[in-house]
Write a protein that holds these residues in place. Structure first.
Motif, PDB file in Angstrom:
ATOM      1  N   GLU A 168       1.712  -0.169  -3.456  1.00 58.37           N
ATOM      2  CA  GLU A 168       2.481   1.030  -3.118  1.00 58.37           C
ATOM      3  C   GLU A 168       1.751   2.294  -3.558  1.00 58.37           C
ATOM      4  O   GLU A 168       1.713   3.302  -2.840  1.00 58.37           O
ATOM      5  N   ASN A 189      -1.221   2.927  -1.155  1.00 60.94           N
ATOM      6  CA  ASN A 189      -0.753   3.440   0.137  1.00 60.94           C
ATOM      7  C   ASN A 189      -0.265   4.891   0.020  1.00 60.94           C
ATOM      8  O   ASN A 189      -0.470   5.697   0.935  1.00 60.94           O
ATOM      9  N   ARG A 233      -3.355   7.327   0.003  1.00 61.54           N
ATOM     10  CA  ARG A 233      -4.408   7.102   1.003  1.00 61.54           C
ATOM     11  C   ARG A 233      -5.062   8.414   1.459  1.00 61.54           C
ATOM     12  O   ARG A 233      -6.243   8.442   1.797  1.00 61.54           O
ATOM     13  N   SER A 237      -3.442  -4.100   1.132  1.00 65.00           N
ATOM     14  CA  SER A 237      -3.490  -2.659   1.402  1.00 65.00           C
ATOM     15  C   SER A 237      -4.329  -2.296   2.620  1.00 65.00           C
ATOM     16  O   SER A 237      -4.040  -1.314   3.307  1.00 65.00           O
TER      17      SER A 237
END
Length: 611
Positions: A92, A95, A98, A171
């Motif tokens: 998490e 992400n 990113r 991921s």
């Protein structure tokens, strides 16, 4: 010579002591003296080529060792903190951030197995710092990558390689766009299951309308992608008795349900599969068909071999067909026999046989026992620019560099190809399978005329391969003097190292019956599959990966004498007895060794090799 050996030994001892990681590994018993000595010789060669790398790094690439144990010891020695992270939270975090770094930087981090997993407050200044993790934090290039990110504060910690791999998979590699599209745009109407017709033939117009819907294509393409990602060897697609589409994956030798599709008419999905396969006619539903598919995935060309067969159906209005798709991923080609997993004695005997200048090496076993994989790995051991290596395969599955692979077809059969090979100046030849007397005679002729020849047979064990050739009509003296070795092989699933559990109540009487001794009961722990649904390594299967077990029957003078003295038949029992006396480990004995080593379960050993 003795003086040089002494000097070499002194240098080895000095280098091993000077490397603190190696010293700690030896002291802890994680590596043995012979592992270090082998790696030290490789290290010396690297130093001669001006490659500056510590000895422990060369030790980490030794295929006999668990590299992660070495990385952990190095990280601890150099005082890197072991990260405590929760995988879902780390995914998490990645992400969420990113957009913080460029795509090129993420790519570089993934390639070097280093990732940011959280931010922490510094206990003194209170300033936030980035926490990065990797399995090998001593690498200078990892520190250089993080420095280029231009962060004010960061700390590099270490975790096990499997955890970093899991983060990368979840991921960056876990997205399957086709399946996401299918889930986002699920059809809200009946896709034809209630469709009725008075005619036994399918209405092609209705079928065409269903095929045009993107959901069918997304499901098919998603299945291809997911099968490659999960490492499946085959995809099975067929309609069941209720008119549902069953999609199964074969992973580590076992079939398991991947998806059951209830929304589409079976013929519609089967037609999509056939439409996307070359050399397959969608409208011909009454014959067996063979085709192929190619897809680029992760910048690699993956090939799929398609087999279509008409099958019976409980529903009279359904034209049922079974489709099996073999996945041909060249990244799975093993070029090192060590990677096959043969036990040391079988590996040594096999290596000795393929190092001979001529003679035949025969691999035997049922379908799916890994014969072709072992043959490919063996061929890579003998391929050099100085030898002409030819193969005759039907079909050609994996393309191998430095090898000329002959493609059979309607105008060139196996027998014709073998006759032509004799005029093609070969040094090494591989014949995919000896199916009849003519093929066997030609293959053995190649072995008898100074060529190293590889081939396969479908028999259960090594002695029965000799019996099969004899029954084909091959002359006993040709069998006796052409063959170097017969290797009977099976693939055995390995217990998941994360969730295996000790067997709380082994049945010692039964274990004695299948060959274990009382000494084994006291010296070994018998393990069984845990199969916990929460296990992220095996996904609740209890097993992860496979390795080969084999019996290797060398053609010694005694073995040849038995074959030459045969009259009406080959005495397989006598052949086996002599082979065992001369050092052959049987399939059952090899399986027992893996059980005693804790690598597999008693149930798996019995399933693969019998009792």
């Amino acid at each position: 010579m003795e003086h040089e050996t002494t000097i070499e030994k002194e240098r080895y001892v000095s280098d091993a002591k000077r490397d603190r990681v190696v010293s700690r590994l030896l002291k802890s018993g994680l590596v043995q003296e012979h592992h270090v000595r082998t790696s030290w010789k490789e290290w010396q060669k690297l130093r001669q080529k001006d490659f500056k790398v510590p000895l422990w790094r060369v030790l980490a690439i030794n295929p006999e060792l668990e590299s992660q144990d070495i990385f952990v010891e190095a990280a601890r020695l150099y005082a890197f903190t072991e990260a405590k992270i929760e995988e879902s939270a780390a995914v998490e975090f990645i992400n969420h951030h990113r957009e913080t770094f460029s795509e090129d930087m993420w790519t570089e981090m993934v390639e070097h197995f280093v990732l940011p997993v959280r931010k922490e407050s510094d206990p003194l200044s209170g300033e936030k710092k980035w926490i990065f993790v990797t399995h090998d934090p001593t690498r200078p290039e990892v520190h250089q990558i993080i420095q280029r990110l231009r962060l004010r504060r960061f700390e590099l910690q270490f975790v096990r390689e499997s955890l970093v791999g899991g983060l990368i998979s979840d991921s960056f590699l876990g997205r399957n766009a086709f399946l996401e599209r299918l889930q986002e745009n699920a059809p809200a109407v009946d896709m034809g299951l209630s469709y009725e017709t008075d005619d036994a033939l399918v209405d092609e117009n209705v079928l065409e309308a269903e095929i045009s819907r993107s959901h069918l294509i997304s499901l098919f393409e998603g299945a291809l992608m997911e099968a490659v990602k999960l490492g499946a060897s085959d995809i099975h697609i067929y309609p069941d008795s209720e008119g549902q589409i069953q999609i199964h994956f074969r992973i580590d030798g076992d079939l398991s349900v991947w998806h059951v599709e209830k929304r589409f008419k079976p013929e519609a999905f089967l037609a999509v599969v056939k439409d996307n396969s070359m050399n397959v006619d969608r409208f011909d539903r009454d014959i067996a068909q063979d085709g192929f598919i190619q897809r680029w995935m992760d910048d690699v060309l993956i090939r799929f071999r398609v087999s279509v067969l008409p099958i019976a159906s409980a529903q009279q209005d359904v034209h049922a067909e079974s489709v099996v798709i073999r996945i041909l991923d060249d990244r799975k080609i093993l070029t090192d026999l060590r990677q096959i997993g043969l036990l040391d004695d079988a590996y040594a005997r096999f290596q000795n046989a393929i190092r001979q200048p001529h003679g035949m090496i025969i691999l035997t076993g049922p379908t799916g026992s890994g014969k072709s994989t072992t043959l490919v790995a063996a061929l890579h051991q003998v391929v050099t620019p100085k030898v002409n290596v030819l193969t005759v395969e039907d079909p050609v599955e994996y393309l191998m560099k430095g090898i000329r692979q002959i493609k059979l077809g309607p105008r060139l059969g196996l027998e014709g190809a073998l006759r032509a090979i004799l005029r093609h100046d070969p040094d090494v030849v591989m014949v995919g399978e000896m199916r009849d007397k003519e093929t066997a005679d030609l293959a053995i002729k190649l072995a008898n005329t100074g060529h190293l020849t590889f081939s396969t047979l479908h028999t259960n064990d090594a002695p029965s391969a000799v019996s099969r050739l004899f029954k084909m009509g091959v002359e006993p003296f040709l069998i006796a003097y052409a063959i170097n070795i017969v290797v009977a092989q099976r693939l055995m699933r390995k217990l998941c190292s994360s969730c295996r559990i000790p067997d709380p109540n082994p049945d010692f009487e039964f274990l004695r019956h299948i060959g274990f001794s009382d000494e084994d009961f006291y010296q070994a722990t018998f393990y069984q599959a845990g199969g916990f649904a929460s296990c992220k390594t095996c996904g609740g299967n209890g097993y992860k990966g496979r390795r080969a077990v084999a019996e290797t029957m060398l053609f010694t003078p005694k073995v040849r004498a038995i074959i030459l003295s045969a009259s009406d038949s080959i005495d397989e029992h006598e052949l086996r007895q002599v082979a065992v006396e001369e050092g052959m480990t049987t399939l059952q004995s090899a399986a027992r060794q893996l059980v005693l080593a804790g690598e597999t379960s008693i149930e798996e050993a019995i399933r693969v090799t019998g009792t």
